[in-house]
Design a protein around this motif. Sequence first.
Motif, PDB file in Angstrom:
ATOM      1  N   LEU A  50       0.851  -1.180   0.000  1.00 22.91           N
ATOM      2  CA  LEU A  50       0.000   0.000   0.000  1.00 22.91           C
ATOM      3  C   LEU A  50       0.889   1.233   0.000  1.00 22.91           C
ATOM      4  O   LEU A  50       1.931   1.259   0.642  1.00 22.91           O
ATOM      5  CB  LEU A  50      -0.907   0.002   1.236  1.00 22.91           C
ATOM      6  CG  LEU A  50      -1.859  -1.179   1.370  1.00 22.91           C
ATOM      7  CD1 LEU A  50      -2.745  -0.998   2.589  1.00 22.91           C
ATOM      8  CD2 LEU A  50      -2.710  -1.352   0.130  1.00 22.91           C
ATOM      9  N   HIS A  51       0.478   2.255  -0.725  1.00 23.21           N
ATOM     10  CA  HIS A  51       1.324   3.427  -0.904  1.00 23.21           C
ATOM     11  C   HIS A  51       0.517   4.671  -0.570  1.00 23.21           C
ATOM     12  O   HIS A  51      -0.408   5.031  -1.290  1.00 23.21           O
ATOM     13  CB  HIS A  51       1.813   3.453  -2.355  1.00 23.21           C
ATOM     14  CG  HIS A  51       2.733   4.576  -2.658  1.00 23.21           C
ATOM     15  ND1 HIS A  51       3.739   4.955  -1.801  1.00 23.21           N
ATOM     16  CD2 HIS A  51       2.817   5.411  -3.711  1.00 23.21           C
ATOM     17  CE1 HIS A  51       4.397   5.976  -2.342  1.00 23.21           C
ATOM     18  NE2 HIS A  51       3.844   6.277  -3.493  1.00 23.21           N
ATOM     19  N   LEU A  52       0.858   5.301   0.547  1.00 19.78           N
ATOM     20  CA  LEU A  52       0.150   6.494   0.999  1.00 19.78           C
ATOM     21  C   LEU A  52       0.687   7.699   0.242  1.00 19.78           C
ATOM     22  O   LEU A  52       1.786   8.167   0.514  1.00 19.78           O
ATOM     23  CB  LEU A  52       0.337   6.668   2.509  1.00 19.78           C
ATOM     24  CG  LEU A  52      -0.528   7.712   3.196  1.00 19.78           C
ATOM     25  CD1 LEU A  52      -1.992   7.334   3.122  1.00 19.78           C
ATOM     26  CD2 LEU A  52      -0.116   7.873   4.642  1.00 19.78           C
ATOM     27  N   THR A  53      -0.062   8.202  -0.723  1.00 17.43           N
ATOM     28  CA  THR A  53       0.404   9.334  -1.524  1.00 17.43           C
ATOM     29  C   THR A  53      -0.223  10.626  -1.010  1.00 17.43           C
ATOM     30  O   THR A  53      -1.272  10.599  -0.379  1.00 17.43           O
ATOM     31  CB  THR A  53      -0.016   9.160  -2.995  1.00 17.43           C
ATOM     32  OG1 THR A  53      -1.440   9.004  -3.027  1.00 17.43           O
ATOM     33  CG2 THR A  53       0.626   7.956  -3.621  1.00 17.43           C
ATOM     34  N   PRO A  54       0.405  11.762  -1.306  1.00 17.79           N
ATOM     35  CA  PRO A  54      -0.239  13.046  -0.961  1.00 17.79           C
ATOM     36  C   PRO A  54      -1.605  13.137  -1.640  1.00 17.79           C
ATOM     37  O   PRO A  54      -2.550  13.690  -1.089  1.00 17.79           O
ATOM     38  CB  PRO A  54       0.730  14.087  -1.542  1.00 17.79           C
ATOM     39  CG  PRO A  54       2.036  13.386  -1.673  1.00 17.79           C
ATOM     40  CD  PRO A  54       1.720  11.937  -1.912  1.00 17.79           C
ATOM     41  N   GLY A  55      -1.709  12.565  -2.853  1.00 15.30           N
ATOM     42  CA  GLY A  55      -2.979  12.601  -3.582  1.00 15.30           C
ATOM     43  C   GLY A  55      -4.099  11.913  -2.823  1.00 15.30           C
ATOM     44  O   GLY A  55      -5.222  12.410  -2.769  1.00 15.30           O
ATOM     45  N   SER A  56      -3.796  10.745  -2.216  1.00 13.73           N
ATOM     46  CA  SER A  56      -4.866  10.037  -1.517  1.00 13.73           C
ATOM     47  C   SER A  56      -5.272  10.788  -0.244  1.00 13.73           C
ATOM     48  O   SER A  56      -6.442  10.814   0.122  1.00 13.73           O
ATOM     49  CB  SER A  56      -4.443   8.595  -1.200  1.00 13.73           C
ATOM     50  OG  SER A  56      -3.208   8.555  -0.538  1.00 13.73           O
ATOM     51  N   LEU A  57      -4.288  11.439   0.396  1.00 13.46           N
ATOM     52  CA  LEU A  57      -4.627  12.265   1.565  1.00 13.46           C
ATOM     53  C   LEU A  57      -5.464  13.466   1.146  1.00 13.46           C
ATOM     54  O   LEU A  57      -6.427  13.836   1.819  1.00 13.46           O
ATOM     55  CB  LEU A  57      -3.354  12.741   2.266  1.00 13.46           C
ATOM     56  CG  LEU A  57      -2.657  11.701   3.141  1.00 13.46           C
ATOM     57  CD1 LEU A  57      -1.396  12.285   3.746  1.00 13.46           C
ATOM     58  CD2 LEU A  57      -3.587  11.213   4.238  1.00 13.46           C
ATOM     59  N   LEU A  58      -5.109  14.040   0.001  1.00 16.48           N
ATOM     60  CA  LEU A  58      -5.860  15.183  -0.510  1.00 16.48           C
ATOM     61  C   LEU A  58      -7.309  14.762  -0.783  1.00 16.48           C
ATOM     62  O   LEU A  58      -8.259  15.486  -0.454  1.00 16.48           O
ATOM     63  CB  LEU A  58      -5.206  15.704  -1.792  1.00 16.48           C
ATOM     64  CG  LEU A  58      -5.862  16.959  -2.378  1.00 16.48           C
ATOM     65  CD1 LEU A  58      -5.589  18.153  -1.493  1.00 16.48           C
ATOM     66  CD2 LEU A  58      -5.369  17.226  -3.797  1.00 16.48           C
ATOM     67  N   ALA A  59      -7.473  13.567  -1.359  1.00 16.93           N
ATOM     68  CA  ALA A  59      -8.823  13.068  -1.628  1.00 16.93           C
ATOM     69  C   ALA A  59      -9.613  12.954  -0.326  1.00 16.93           C
ATOM     70  O   ALA A  59     -10.783  13.333  -0.258  1.00 16.93           O
ATOM     71  CB  ALA A  59      -8.750  11.726  -2.338  1.00 16.93           C
ATOM     72  N   GLY A  60      -8.956  12.440   0.727  1.00 14.63           N
ATOM     73  CA  GLY A  60      -9.608  12.344   2.029  1.00 14.63           C
ATOM     74  C   GLY A  60      -9.994  13.722   2.552  1.00 14.63           C
ATOM     75  O   GLY A  60     -11.077  13.915   3.098  1.00 14.63           O
ATOM     76  N   PHE A  61      -9.107  14.699   2.331  1.00 12.32           N
ATOM     77  CA  PHE A  61      -9.351  16.068   2.779  1.00 12.32           C
ATOM     78  C   PHE A  61     -10.566  16.660   2.053  1.00 12.32           C
ATOM     79  O   PHE A  61     -11.448  17.264   2.667  1.00 12.32           O
ATOM     80  CB  PHE A  61      -8.102  16.924   2.513  1.00 12.32           C
ATOM     81  CG  PHE A  61      -8.215  18.331   3.006  1.00 12.32           C
ATOM     82  CD1 PHE A  61      -8.090  18.613   4.363  1.00 12.32           C
ATOM     83  CD2 PHE A  61      -8.452  19.375   2.126  1.00 12.32           C
ATOM     84  CE1 PHE A  61      -8.200  19.910   4.826  1.00 12.32           C
ATOM     85  CE2 PHE A  61      -8.568  20.675   2.580  1.00 12.32           C
ATOM     86  CZ  PHE A  61      -8.445  20.945   3.936  1.00 12.32           C
ATOM     87  N   VAL A  62     -10.621  16.444   0.743  1.00 11.63           N
ATOM     88  CA  VAL A  62     -11.730  16.970  -0.058  1.00 11.63           C
ATOM     89  C   VAL A  62     -13.043  16.337   0.406  1.00 11.63           C
ATOM     90  O   VAL A  62     -14.056  17.021   0.584  1.00 11.63           O
ATOM     91  CB  VAL A  62     -11.490  16.695  -1.562  1.00 11.63           C
ATOM     92  CG1 VAL A  62     -12.737  16.992  -2.382  1.00 11.63           C
ATOM     93  CG2 VAL A  62     -10.322  17.551  -2.063  1.00 11.63           C
ATOM     94  N   ILE A  63     -13.019  15.027   0.632  1.00 12.43           N
ATOM     95  CA  ILE A  63     -14.227  14.317   1.077  1.00 12.43           C
ATOM     96  C   ILE A  63     -14.695  14.899   2.408  1.00 12.43           C
ATOM     97  O   ILE A  63     -15.866  15.259   2.563  1.00 12.43           O
ATOM     98  CB  ILE A  63     -13.915  12.804   1.245  1.00 12.43           C
ATOM     99  CG1 ILE A  63     -13.736  12.127  -0.123  1.00 12.43           C
ATOM    100  CG2 ILE A  63     -14.982  12.102   2.064  1.00 12.43           C
ATOM    101  CD1 ILE A  63     -14.999  11.655  -0.770  1.00 12.43           C
ATOM    102  N   ALA A  64     -13.765  15.041   3.365  1.00 13.47           N
ATOM    103  CA  ALA A  64     -14.134  15.572   4.679  1.00 13.47           C
ATOM    104  C   ALA A  64     -14.648  17.003   4.541  1.00 13.47           C
ATOM    105  O   ALA A  64     -15.660  17.383   5.149  1.00 13.47           O
ATOM    106  CB  ALA A  64     -12.930  15.525   5.620  1.00 13.47           C
TER     107      ALA A  64
END
Lengths: 389, 391
Positions: free
Chosen positions: B350-364
Amino acid sequence: MSYTRLVWRNLFRHPLRTLFTTLSIALSIFLVCAVLTLPAAMERIIARVGSSVRISVHHEAGLTYWLPFSYVHKVRAIPGVAAVNHFSWFGGIYDEPKNQFPNFGLDPDHVLAVWPDYKIDPRELARFKRIRNACLVGGATMRKFGWQVGQEITLRGTIFPVNLTLLIVGTIPEGAGNPLVLWFNREYLEEAMESQGGLRGVGMIWVRADAPEHVEGIMHEVNELFRNSEAQVTAETEKSFFMGFFGSFRTFMRLIMAVGVLVVGAVVLIAANTSAMGIRERIPEIAILKSLGFGRRPILLALLAESGTVALVGGLVGAGTAWGLFSALSRAGKTGYSQLLGPLGQFQMSSTVFAEGVSVALVVGLIAGFVPAWNGARLGVVEALRRLF
Amino acid sequence: MAIPLAYPVRSLLVRKWTSVFTAGGVALVVTATVLLLTLVGGLQRMLASSGEPNNVVVLRKGSTNDGVSQVTRDAALALRTMPGVARRADGEPLASFELVNQPFMITRGGGREIVLIRGVEPVAFDVHRAAHLVQGRMFRPHVGEVVVGVGVRGRYVGASLGGEIEFGRRTWKVVGVFDSGGKAFDSEIWADVADVQDDTRRSNYSGVRLTLDPGTDFGTLKQRIEGDGRFTLEAKPETDYYREQADTTQTLYVLVVTLAVIMAIGAVFGALNTMYAAVASRTAEIGTLRALGFGRGAILRSFLGESLVLAGAGFLAGSALAALGVLAVNTLLSGVQFSMMTFSVATVLLHLTPGSLLAGFVIAGLIGLVGGLAPAWRAARLRVVDALHRA
């Protein structure tokens, strides 16, 4: 006022809030059902193709290792064996390289005896035996490429340095047999390979036992027969053979399941919060009910019934929507959108998954409602009335 | 005049359990989204990085991967001496003859998996420049020695330095472990190509990997390979080859986004409930604020801010949980096993990218915004007289 009426009235005290909670539960249960359908559908596909009397015999080392052709006759002679056929993986592609699908050479004379459950039309089968370059094609593959019975197609060899031109003489019915495969006469491939050094061996042997109780014995016999010979084999039931293919998806499935659990966790928090809010606002009422002589139990039950009802309705809506969506998808998959939908069109939600979804919802409702309801019911009359005034 | 941020924050702290539950709901949605995206990220990283920019894959025309390709010995030898192929300092052409086989292996857990065995010559380590030995030594030809990728080490019975593994028709000795830095090769076992030919009773190869000479362009070499009338071969850049294998990740991506959106809508309903209740229970406060001279806009912004703070807390908790999840999967389960490209198993970290964190941020953020807007609007529209009257 009866209890049912009390619960009913309370549900509509904040209609918007009840609606939001119901929808939030419905959405989560929809997701849970979708997530559960994936592995369940896979298992059902395996259960459907996996007959209880069919045995797969392949090289112990793997499917890329072929078996000597003489093994077919040796297996046929084992007591309890009703019929034997064999697969030679051709690996041909149609038209474009990405159009890969399973295609095998086999023995047309023993198709009916090994796969009687596939319900292949007897007239189509007769033509398959008679015509040298004939082939039978699974329903899903027919639709995928838009093929018609009577059409001639060319499969480009990737493993074998030959191309085969085949005449489609019939369909392997979907729902009864493997909907993806293409079967052709192995001897046709042998002829094509004559100038290229011939065709050695077979990829796999399929055995049909005459009775389910003979399956274990036959598998044992086959394994023993070829022990310490040039190619040792593994005999396993058809079901276990197909399970092996999906085995590597297990961790992936576990991850999907973990996500499902997270979703359920999120909805528990949301629902618990709502019911806690509702009960907190109603403390004065509860106090009055208590001072009128209502005990803890009826109050607890009335409050639980409230969150339970919301959850049940949410669960039914969610599971029902998932059911409707998957049925619509599989209907669309059968009427020409199959290429677009891919594997989505193959999944159908089982009634077990529906029941599981609704049960999860109910459990969520009861868990989420219990702590607030318990606290509400335990409220001391004096203390509650003090909060009121 | 703006209401100080302390007001919404302290309001959240007053109803701490409601706040914790709502933020918890948002957090779990963020966790699920981010976790799924790290899987997609891991797959993409593995496949995108697997091709070397100036390497060329030569397969039989029409084959999509080396598992279903056959290249004759004559063709392979012709490729090796073809102009346009780079050479090592000692003059050896950078042409790796490879035979891929996919036998069964038994995992330490007792399961049966299909593993990718790549029969190669030592020059393979010069063509696949990222792969290098991290333990032990190179295999010697004709004696059944292998080197295993770091993703394979420990996964199968005997698959560690000095161990003996079983696949195909014989037992093999593990003499080395190689690392290709997260590329697909890490899930493979490399053996002597002649040994693999012997084991599979094949005399040809699956394909040839070439390194392009810096002075030649790909088009010229492709023309030369595909134009040779003696063979039916196809050449493509190694980067394209792996990109084509990555097609499956697109479907997965769409699936994850759909899941995330549905979960987010569910969480929006939760946030709406919380915020409506907050507005209802604070009607008197709102009336007082208005009477003190705070405008409608200030009230709207304050309640919206409250909802966003709630969602923000959910995002932080959710990301932390997701990061823990990634760590747990990668270390405890040593990645997620995926069956792709052919049938063999590849292990994806599994690869935690800034993009996936950004997606989580947008969702929240969307949950906070959508869940807070209507209640904040209601709060802002309250008439001062009514609000104070109710108090």
